[in-house]
Design an enzyme around this catalytic site. Structure first.
Site, PDB file in Angstrom:
ATOM      1  N   PRO A 150      -4.338  -3.703  -6.302  1.00 38.58           N
ATOM      2  CA  PRO A 150      -5.754  -4.068  -6.110  1.00 38.58           C
ATOM      3  C   PRO A 150      -6.099  -4.394  -4.667  1.00 38.58           C
ATOM      4  CG  PRO A 150      -4.542  -5.902  -7.060  1.00 38.58           C
ATOM      5  CD  PRO A 150      -3.573  -4.750  -7.001  1.00 38.58           C
ATOM      6  N   PHE A 151      -5.090  -4.458  -3.778  1.00 34.80           N
ATOM      7  CA  PHE A 151      -5.335  -4.846  -2.384  1.00 34.80           C
ATOM      8  C   PHE A 151      -5.350  -3.650  -1.442  1.00 34.80           C
ATOM      9  CE2 PHE A 151      -2.661  -8.066  -4.527  1.00 34.80           C
ATOM     10  CZ  PHE A 151      -3.610  -9.073  -4.652  1.00 34.80           C
ATOM     11  N   GLY A 207      -1.992   3.525  -2.134  1.00 30.96           N
ATOM     12  CA  GLY A 207      -1.632   4.421  -1.058  1.00 30.96           C
ATOM     13  C   GLY A 207      -0.140   4.702  -1.118  1.00 30.96           C
ATOM     14  N   ASP A 208       0.446   5.064   0.028  1.00 32.27           N
ATOM     15  CA  ASP A 208       1.869   5.396   0.057  1.00 32.27           C
ATOM     16  C   ASP A 208       2.773   4.165   0.093  1.00 32.27           C
ATOM     17  OD1 ASP A 208       1.630   8.286   0.122  1.00 32.27           O
ATOM     18  OD2 ASP A 208       0.815   8.047   2.139  1.00 32.27           O
ATOM     19  N   GLU A 213       7.745   0.984  -1.890  1.00 35.88           N
ATOM     20  CA  GLU A 213       8.352  -0.198  -2.513  1.00 35.88           C
ATOM     21  C   GLU A 213       9.155   0.182  -3.755  1.00 35.88           C
ATOM     22  OE1 GLU A 213       5.641  -3.364  -3.282  1.00 35.88           O
ATOM     23  OE2 GLU A 213       4.999  -3.579  -1.187  1.00 35.88           O
ATOM     24  N   GLY A 239      -5.529   4.681  -2.099  1.00 37.08           N
ATOM     25  CA  GLY A 239      -5.313   3.898  -0.890  1.00 37.08           C
ATOM     26  C   GLY A 239      -5.824   4.617   0.332  1.00 37.08           C
ATOM     27  N   ARG A 303      -9.106  -0.083  11.133  1.00 34.23           N
ATOM     28  CA  ARG A 303      -9.142   0.452   9.769  1.00 34.23           C
ATOM     29  C   ARG A 303     -10.570   0.742   9.297  1.00 34.23           C
ATOM     30  NH1 ARG A 303      -5.339   0.835   5.922  1.00 34.23           N
ATOM     31  NH2 ARG A 303      -3.206   0.332   6.496  1.00 34.23           N
ATOM     32  N   ASP A 474       7.778   5.367   6.818  1.00 38.57           N
ATOM     33  CA  ASP A 474       6.816   5.560   5.719  1.00 38.57           C
ATOM     34  C   ASP A 474       5.514   4.809   5.973  1.00 38.57           C
ATOM     35  OD1 ASP A 474       8.835   7.010   4.606  1.00 38.57           O
ATOM     36  OD2 ASP A 474       9.165   5.708   2.888  1.00 38.57           O
ATOM     37  N   GLY A 475       5.115   4.732   7.237  1.00 42.27           N
ATOM     38  CA  GLY A 475       3.874   4.046   7.587  1.00 42.27           C
ATOM     39  C   GLY A 475       3.998   2.545   7.693  1.00 42.27           C
TER      40      GLY A 475
END
Length: 507
Positions: A150-151, A207-208, A213, A239, A303, A474-475
Site C-alpha cells: 500500500p506504500f 513495483g519491483d 524482497e 508501483g 519522484r 534492483d533499484g
C-alpha cells in the site's frame, strides 16, 4: 503433446502434487448447440458465438464481444481472453472472459445460454476442450498468494488490486490469499515463512521492490532452492518501477497483467548472487554503478516528476560529463555484438516452451555454492582487474526492459546463464551522449558503437577515487563499496507469455 483423452494433458508437470480429474473430451465435436438459433464453436484461435438474436442489436458490439465481419449474427472471443466455463444447476452454460474495454484495460464479462437438451457428458467434454484451448500448457485455477504494497508508487496499489486485478483472478477461479505488506522488508519475512506447498504463485501488487524482497526471503530458507523452483513469482504493476511486468507480462496495465499471470507459463529465470562485505543477496533485475545508478537513486527527491526524473537526471550527467572511476573484472561468455546477435537469433527461433521440465530440488537444499567465491576472496586466477578511470556507466541487467521506454538489454534472455553488461565511457562528446540516450527509446541502443555490450557470467567492481556515491541493486541503494556478482542459471521461477523469451524487441 498428449492426446485430449489423457488425464489433464495440460497440467504443469512440476506440480505433481496438484491433481484434478478432467472430463473426457475425446470425440467431442467443436460445435455445441445452445438453443434453437444459437451455437458455440471452437475456431482456430477464438470461440465463435453464432446467435441470430444478435441481428436485433443496433450496436457494433454485444455483451462486450466484437461482432465478426458483416454477419452480425456472429461474434468471437479470443481463447486467450477465456477465463473459465461451467454449467449451472439451471441447465445453463456460463463462459467467463476478459472483455477489452480499451487497449489498456480488460474487465470480466459473461455470456450464458440455456441448454435446450442438456447432455452433461457432451457439455462437460466440450467445456474441457474450450478450457484446453484457452489455457494450453498453463496451469488452471492457480493458487495465488497476493502481496499488496500500500506504500509503493503513489499509494494506489490496494485500490488497483480490488478494481482491476482481483475480479479477473476470481473470474478465472483462482484461489486467492491477499496480504498487505506493513513495513520495509515485510516481503522478506513473508517469503521466508511461506508454506510453499499451499501456493503456486506469489503475485506482487507493487513495483519491483517487493519482488526483490520475496526473492531474498526465499533465499534465506533452508529449502531455498526448492522454494525458488516451486513458487513462481509474478508482478502486477502497481508501483513506480514495473520492469518485471513489462518483461514477462508485456504490459504496465494491472488488468492486462492479471490476465497474463492467469495464462502465464512457468519459466526458469536466472538469479544473481551479489556479495558485498559479509553479505550475500539475490538480484533479479540489475546491478549498476555510474549514470544509471546515479539517475535512479540520486533523483529520489524528484519522484513527483514520474519517469521524467530519470531523463532529467541522465541529461544533467551527460552534459557535465560525469565519470565514475572503478577497477573492473568480468567473466566473459560472449565478447562481441556479432556473437551475441547470433546467439539471440538461435534462442528466439526456438518454439515456445510447453511446460517447466525442471525437477524440484530435494527438501533442505539451500542456495547453490558460489563458484567464484565472494568479494572478500582473492580474484579468480582467470580474471584480470582492469582500471576504468573514465567510466561513465557500468550497468549489468538480467531483464530486457528497465522501464517502459528503456530497452537497455535487447539481447537479454530469461535463462541463458548470463548478465548483459553495458559499459560506456564518461568522457565522450556531449552530443554523442545525447544520441545514445535517445537511441534507447528508438531501439537502436545495441548498435551504437560507443556502447560496449557483452554477456558475462560474473564480475567484480571496485569503485575508486570517490568518497561516496550510488550503487543500485534492483533499484535499491546499497553501501558504496566493492561488490561481486555471479549468475545462477535458472535458479528462480516466473510466469511468462512465451515460456522462454522476454516481451521485448530483440536484436
Amino acid at each position: 503433446m498428449s492426446s485430449i483423452g489423457e488425464d489433464d494433458p495440460f497440467k504443469d508437470p512440476s506440480l505433481a502434487d496438484v491433481s484434478t480429474t478432467q472430463p473426457d473430451a475425446t470425440n467431442v465435436p467443436p460445435t455445441l448447440a445452445v438453443g434453437r438459433n444459437a451455437s458455440l464453436t471452437l475456431g482456430t484461435d477464438s470461440l465463435i458465438v453464432l446467435d441470430e438474436e444478435l441481428l436485433e442489436s443496433k450496436g457494433v458490439q454485444c455483451c462486450g464481444v466484437g461482432l465478426a465481419g458483416k454477419n452480425k449474427t456472429t461474434r468471437s472471443i479470443p481463447f486467450y481472453n477465456i477465463l473459465w466455463a461451467e454449467t449451472s444447476e439451471d441447465g445453463e452454460i456460463i463462459i467467463h472472459y476478459a472483455h477489452a474495454v480499451s487497449k489498456k484495460v480488460v474487465r470480466p464479462a459473461i455470456i450464458s445460454y440455456t441448454l435446450d437438451k442438456p447432455d452433461s457428458n457432451l457439455t462437460e467434454g466440450w467445456i474441457e476442450r474450450l478450457l484446453g484451448r484457452a489455457y494450453g500448457a498453463s496451469q488452471r485455477q492457480k493458487r495465488i498468494k497476493v502481496l499488496v504494497n500500500p506504500f509503493g508508487g503513489q499509494g494506489g496499489a490496494q485500490k488497483m488490486y480490488h478494481k482491476h486485478i482481483a475480479p479477473i483472478f476470481a473470474a478465472a477461479r483462482c484461489d486467492l490469499d491477499m496480504e498487505k505488506t506493513q513495513y520495509n522488508g515485510h516481503g522478506v519475512d513473508i517469503a521466508r515463512n511461506l508454506d510453499i506447498e499451499a501456493y503456486d504463485v506469489v503475485a506482487c501488487c507493487s513495483g519491483d521492490g517487493i519482488p526483490h524482497e520475496v526473492w531474498n526471503g526465499m533465499s534465506q530458507r533452508e529449502d531455498a532452492a526448492r522454494a525458488l523452483v516451486k513458487i513462481a513469482l509474478a508482478q502486477l504493476p502497481c508501483g513506480s518501477g514495473n520492469a518485471m511486468s513489462l518483461n514477462f507480462n508485456g504490459t504496465g496495465s494491472p488488468s492486462l497483467a492479471a490476465l497474463a499471470v492467469i495464462k502465464g507459463l512457468r519459466t526458469p529465470l536466472d538469479l544473481i548472487s551479489v556479495t558485498q562485505g559479509d553479505r550475500r543477496a539475490l538480484s533479479f533485475l540489475s546491478q549498476a554503478v555510474g549514470i544509471v545508478a546515479d539517475c535512479d537513486i540520486g533523483t529520489e527527491h524528484l519522484r513527483w516528476m514520474g519517469a521524467a526524473r530519470f531523463t532529467c537526471g541522465a541529461l544533467l550527467r551527460i552534459l557535465t560529463k560525469a565519470v565514475y572511476p572503478a577497477d573492473i573484472a568480468v567473466k566473459v561468455e560472449h565478447a562481441n555484438k556479432a556473437a551475441i546477435r547470433e546467439m539471440y537469433r538461435i534462442e528466439s527461433a526456438k518454439p515456445p516452451r510447453s511446460d517447466d521440465d525442471r525437477q524440484l530440488p530435494p527438501a533442505g537444499t539451500g542456495l547453490p555454492t558460489l563458484q567464484y567465491g565472494t568479494i572478500n576472496d582473492p580474484l579468480p586466477p582467470s580474471w584480470e582487474l582492469i582500471p576504468h578511470d573514465m567510466l561513465g556507466n557500468f550497468y549489468a541487467g538480467n531483464l530486457a526492459y528497465m522501464s517502459p521506454d528503456a530497452n537497455f538489454f535487447p539481447a537479454s534472455l530469461p535463462s541463458d546463464g548470463c548478465l548483459d553488461l553495458v559499459r560506456i565511457r564518461g568522457d565522450i562528446a556531449r552530443h554523442t551522449g545525447l544520441k545514445i540516450l535517445l537511441s534507447v527509446a528508438e531501439h537502436t541502443f545495441f548498435d551504437q558503437p560507443e556502447v560496449d555490450y557483452q554477456k558475462i557470467s560474473a564480475f567484480r567492481i571496485i569503485p575508486k577515487n570517490q568518497k561516496d556515491g550510488y550503487i543500485s541493486i534492483d533499484g535499491e541503494r546499497v553501501p558504496f563499496e566493492p561488490f561481486q556478482a555471479e549468475v545462477h542459471k535458472g535458479l528462480g521461477t516466473v510466469l511468462s507469455k512465451s515460456g522462454h523469451l522476454f516481451e521485448a524487441k530483440g536484436v
